[in-house]
Structure formats: C-alpha cells, structure tokens
Design an enzyme around this catalytic site. Structure first.
Site, PDB file in Angstrom:
ATOM      1  N   SER A  92      -2.470 -21.785 -15.632  1.00 42.00           N
ATOM      2  CA  SER A  92      -1.216 -21.109 -15.977  1.00 42.00           C
ATOM      3  C   SER A  92      -0.479 -21.826 -17.102  1.00 42.00           C
ATOM      4  O   SER A  92      -0.754 -22.986 -17.418  1.00 42.00           O
ATOM      5  CB  SER A  92      -0.313 -21.016 -14.749  1.00 42.00           C
ATOM      6  OG  SER A  92      -0.985 -20.347 -13.716  1.00 42.00           O
TER       7      SER A  92
HETATM    8  C1  LIG Z   1      -3.393 -17.695 -12.298  1.00 36.21           C
HETATM    9  S1  LIG Z   1      -4.755 -18.274 -11.421  1.00 36.21           S
HETATM   10  C2  LIG Z   1      -4.151 -19.725 -10.614  1.00 36.21           C
HETATM   11  C3  LIG Z   1      -3.560 -20.786 -11.493  1.00 36.21           C
HETATM   12  C4  LIG Z   1      -3.691 -22.146 -10.938  1.00 36.21           C
HETATM   13  N1  LIG Z   1      -3.054 -22.352  -9.646  1.00 36.21           N
HETATM   14  C5  LIG Z   1      -3.238 -23.246 -11.880  1.00 36.21           C
HETATM   15  O1  LIG Z   1      -3.189 -24.370 -11.432  1.00 36.21           O
HETATM   16  O2  LIG Z   1      -2.970 -23.011 -13.070  1.00 36.21           O
HETATM   17  C6  LIG Z   1      -4.833 -17.144 -10.066  1.00 36.21           C
HETATM   18  C7  LIG Z   1      -5.976 -17.419  -9.091  1.00 36.21           C
HETATM   19  O3  LIG Z   1      -5.736 -16.675  -7.895  1.00 36.21           O
HETATM   20  C8  LIG Z   1      -7.004 -16.371  -7.349  1.00 36.21           C
HETATM   21  N2  LIG Z   1      -6.859 -15.325  -6.323  1.00 36.21           N
HETATM   22  C9  LIG Z   1      -6.695 -13.974  -6.491  1.00 36.21           C
HETATM   23  N3  LIG Z   1      -6.616 -13.375  -5.282  1.00 36.21           N
HETATM   24  C10 LIG Z   1      -6.724 -14.363  -4.349  1.00 36.21           C
HETATM   25  C11 LIG Z   1      -6.714 -14.376  -2.935  1.00 36.21           C
HETATM   26  N4  LIG Z   1      -6.574 -13.264  -2.227  1.00 36.21           N
HETATM   27  N5  LIG Z   1      -6.855 -15.558  -2.300  1.00 36.21           N
HETATM   28  C12 LIG Z   1      -6.999 -16.717  -3.002  1.00 36.21           C
HETATM   29  N6  LIG Z   1      -7.028 -16.759  -4.338  1.00 36.21           N
HETATM   30  C13 LIG Z   1      -6.874 -15.592  -5.009  1.00 36.21           C
HETATM   31  C14 LIG Z   1      -7.815 -15.948  -8.565  1.00 36.21           C
HETATM   32  O4  LIG Z   1      -9.205 -15.985  -8.298  1.00 36.21           O
HETATM   33  C15 LIG Z   1      -7.334 -16.978  -9.591  1.00 36.21           C
HETATM   34  O5  LIG Z   1      -8.204 -18.076  -9.636  1.00 36.21           O
END
Ligand SMILES: C[S@@+](CC[C@H](N)C(=O)[O-])C[C@H]1O[C@@H](n2cnc3c(N)ncnc32)[C@H](O)[C@@H]1O
Length: 381
Positions: A92
């Site tokens: 992010s």
């Molecule tokens: C924007 S990224 C996370 C950014 C991260 N936390 C960072 O440190 O920058 C969003 C993540 O949420 C995950 N995601 C989407 N739906 C999810 C779910 N139901 N459970 C867990 N992870 C999920 C996606 O696979 C993706 O890797």
C-alpha cells in the site's frame, strides 16, 4: 548512487511532516525497509496508470519507487493470467499505511490482528513495534502468503502469518486489542468484530457498492462497532465482497427504453460518479444501488441498478448540456434516490469524509453524519 538508508529517511521525514506518520512510529518505519517487501518486477501506481519497473533493468528507479509515496501492485487478476488487469495485491501507499497505523492507536503490549497480509510490509511494521508474538496477519491467496513468508525472513520480528479468510478473523489468537483490515469491505465481517476486545478498535477501508471509500475507525463494545471515518481511501476489495452484477437483460429484457418513465434532471450524472466523495455519500445512503457507464467521449450514459434486481434507470450526459435525460423503470426510482442524496449532501455544505461515521450491529450497517443518532436516511427524510 541512491542509498537505501538515504531514500528511507527521505520518505519517513516526508510522512512525518505531512502528519500521516506519528513520532511513535518513526523508528519502526526506519527499521523495516519497504524495499524488502517488493519483488524484482512491480507496477507502481504513479498517477497516469501503472509504471512497470524491473530491478535488473533500472535498479535506481526501482529503489526510488520503493521509497515513493505510491502504491505498488505486486499481483494482477488473483495471479491468473486472465488479461483483465485488475490489481489484486499490493504494497500500500506509505501515507495510507502510516495514517491507518496512526488511527489504530497502538500501545505497548497490544495484540493485533491484520486482515490482508499482501507482501507483508504493514505486518512487519506492527511486529517491529509491538513484538512478533503480538501480531497475527491473515492472507487469503496462498501465493501471496508464500511471498510474504519469504519476505518476513529478512526481519528480526516475524509476525504469525496465517493463510485463510480474513472474514473469519483468527480465533486462536483472539481477543485482540486492535484489528486492521487492508482490503476494503462494504460489509464488516461479524467474526472480526467478535474477536476484538471490549473498547478495542477496528480500522478498515470501507467502500460502498456505489463507489468512493474511506477509512473507518470503529470502537467495539457488546457486538457493536461504531466510529467516524478518518479520511479518503482506495483499496482493493476483500475478494468475496466483489460484486458480480447480473446481466442487464435481467433488468431490461426487451430494448431500452422499455416501459420506463421519462423526465429531465439538472444534476449532471458525471458530477456524481466522477466525485469520489459524492459517490461515497450515495453509497452510504443507498447501499444496494450500483452503476455502470456506457458510451464515452462527449456522450455517456449512466446506468443505475439495484442488487434486488427490481429497478433500473439511465441518465444521459452530453458535453455542454445543462439538463440530462432520465429514464426510470421498476418499483424504485433509482436516479431520484441518488439525486435526493446528492442534493441533501450539497445543502449540508458538502461535508467531507471525516464528518461521516458508521455503526455496525447485528449485521446491519448504519451511516451517520456528525453523530451516531443522526442517521443518513432519517437526516434526509
Ligand atoms: C492492499 S493488499 C494488502 C496490503 C498490505 N497489508 C501491505 O502491507 O501493504 C490487500 C490484500 O488483501 C488480500 N485479501 C483479499 N481478500 C482477502 C480475504 N478475504 N482474506 C484475506 N486476505 C484477503 C489480497 O489477496 C491482498 O493481498
């Protein structure tokens, strides 16, 4: 030659000067390098689309982008090479990471749950600040989780990383003092609320179906989570909360304009959907309505639909026009509902994200302006 330490201090200073990074987080941001979470090839969201960067070809640019205030996409289309090009995992934007951690208001000894590990930067920061044993992070995508696990090997403090669905929280580690979601939701998962300690906090990007998005800081007590939005956000959605719209034929089996009623509006449909805040307010007030566009250039049609598949509306936009043709069909008048919200919001002086808030209780989501008693629906009525 750019040095890692140099660019890292440059970014941290800027985040602190903007107020996104609070002084208590400074050391963690200096200790846990963002570049440790980036693959050799990534796509930086630089404003005019995505800039592909390959470390082998341009190591200087790679490092510069790693420490720029931009989100960096690390996975497309859930890892399938489907050619759709939807970003599905990322590191992010630093301002967003810092400001959400500020909103989280952590204190020594707190236990934290994170949903959406991604490549792991945020979880690494939390583990550095609060101790590895106090941080649990959950990622749905096994390939993303495996990459995060590899990235964590470079850290002194390694959080507990779980492959699973963030909608389930992570019961074995509960209760948590704080919860943070880094994928957006339009429905806050009840299990997550249930695993936060009384008076604990949940920080999450809330993105209604209609559009827009903002970070909410909710306080949890007795199964209810309530609190204000703290600012605009744009996150990828929690996977199972992506909306699969039914085909248009389900709404309009014959040819447009079917049996629709005909009228005109002076509110430009593009002033609604091209405005992140206006879309957000509509989404809060009318949570079961979504839109699609057709056409383009100087002639666009905005289509509105409800998730109950009962009604549709179209509004035509033409460049230079001062009134716009509206067609509405079904028991609901969807454009009228949207227009009423937007006109109400304008009459209030276009309040910003921070004046709205959300209460989630028993699976129901109620949005409010300024005070939890001032519900959006009754405020407009
Ligand atoms: C924007 S990224 C996370 C950014 C991260 N936390 C960072 O440190 O920058 C969003 C993540 O949420 C995950 N995601 C989407 N739906 C999810 C779910 N139901 N459970 C867990 N992870 C999920 C996606 O696979 C993706 O890797």
């Amino acid at each position: 030659m750019t040095s890692v330490a140099g660019v890292r201090v440059w970014l941290v200073d800027r985040l602190e000067a903007s107020g996104a990074l609070t002084p208590d987080w400074r050391q963690a941001f200096l200790d846990v390098g963002r570049h440790l979470f980036l693959p050799d090839v990534f796509w930086a969201s630089t404003g005019d689309g995505y800039e592909r960067c390959d470390r082998a070809e341009s190591p200087e640019r790679w490092l510069e982008l790693a420490y720029s205030d931009v989100a960096i996409v690390t996975q497309w289309d859930d890892g399938a090479d489907s050619g759709q090009r939807e970003p599905t995992s990322s590191v992010s934007m630093p301002t967003m990471v810092a400001s959400m951690l500020r909103d989280l208001d952590v204190h020594e000894g707190h236990r934290i749950w994170e949903g959406g590990t991604g490549p792991g930067w945020n979880a690494g920061l939390l583990a550095r600040r609060l101790g590895a044993h106090n941080v649990v992070t959950v990622e749905l995508d096994p390939a993303v989780a495996a990459q995060a696990a590899a990235n964590f090997r470079a850290l002194d403090a390694v959080p507990t990383a779980v492959v699973g669905d963030a909608a389930d929280g992570h019961l074995p580690g509960a209760p948590y003092d704080r919860g943070i979601l880094t994928c957006s939701v339009r429905e806050v998962p009840p299990a997550v609320i249930g695993q936060i300690r009384r008076q604990g906090a949940l920080v999450l990007p809330f993105a209604p179906l209609f559009g827009g998005g903002a970070v909410a800081r909710l306080t949890v007590a007795d199964g209810t989570a309530t609190g204000p939005f703290t600012g605009s956000s744009a996150f990828m959605r929690m996977r199972q909360q992506r909306y699969q719209a039914p085909p248009v034929d389900d709404y309009l089996p014959g040819d447009w304009p079917g049996d629709s009623e005909h009228e005109y509006t002076t509110l430009s449909p593009l002033d609604v959907v091209d405005d992140w805040l206006a879309s957000f307010v509509v989404g809060l007030a009318v949570p079961d309505v979504y839109y699609r566009r057709s056409g383009g250039g100087d002639m666009t049609t905005l289509w509105l639909f409800d998730t109950g598949v009962t009604s549709w509306a179209t509004v035509d936009f033409a460049d230079g026009a001062s009134r716009f043709e509206v067609r509405q069909s079904g028991p609901r008048r969807l454009w009228s509902e949207v227009e009423e919200v937007v006109r109400w919001w304008m009459k209030q002086g276009r309040p910003g994200f921070e004046r709205f808030g959300l209460t989630v209780s028993g699976g129901e989501h109620r949005a409010w302006l300024d005070d939890p008693v001032n519900l959006l629906t009754s405020a407009r009525g």
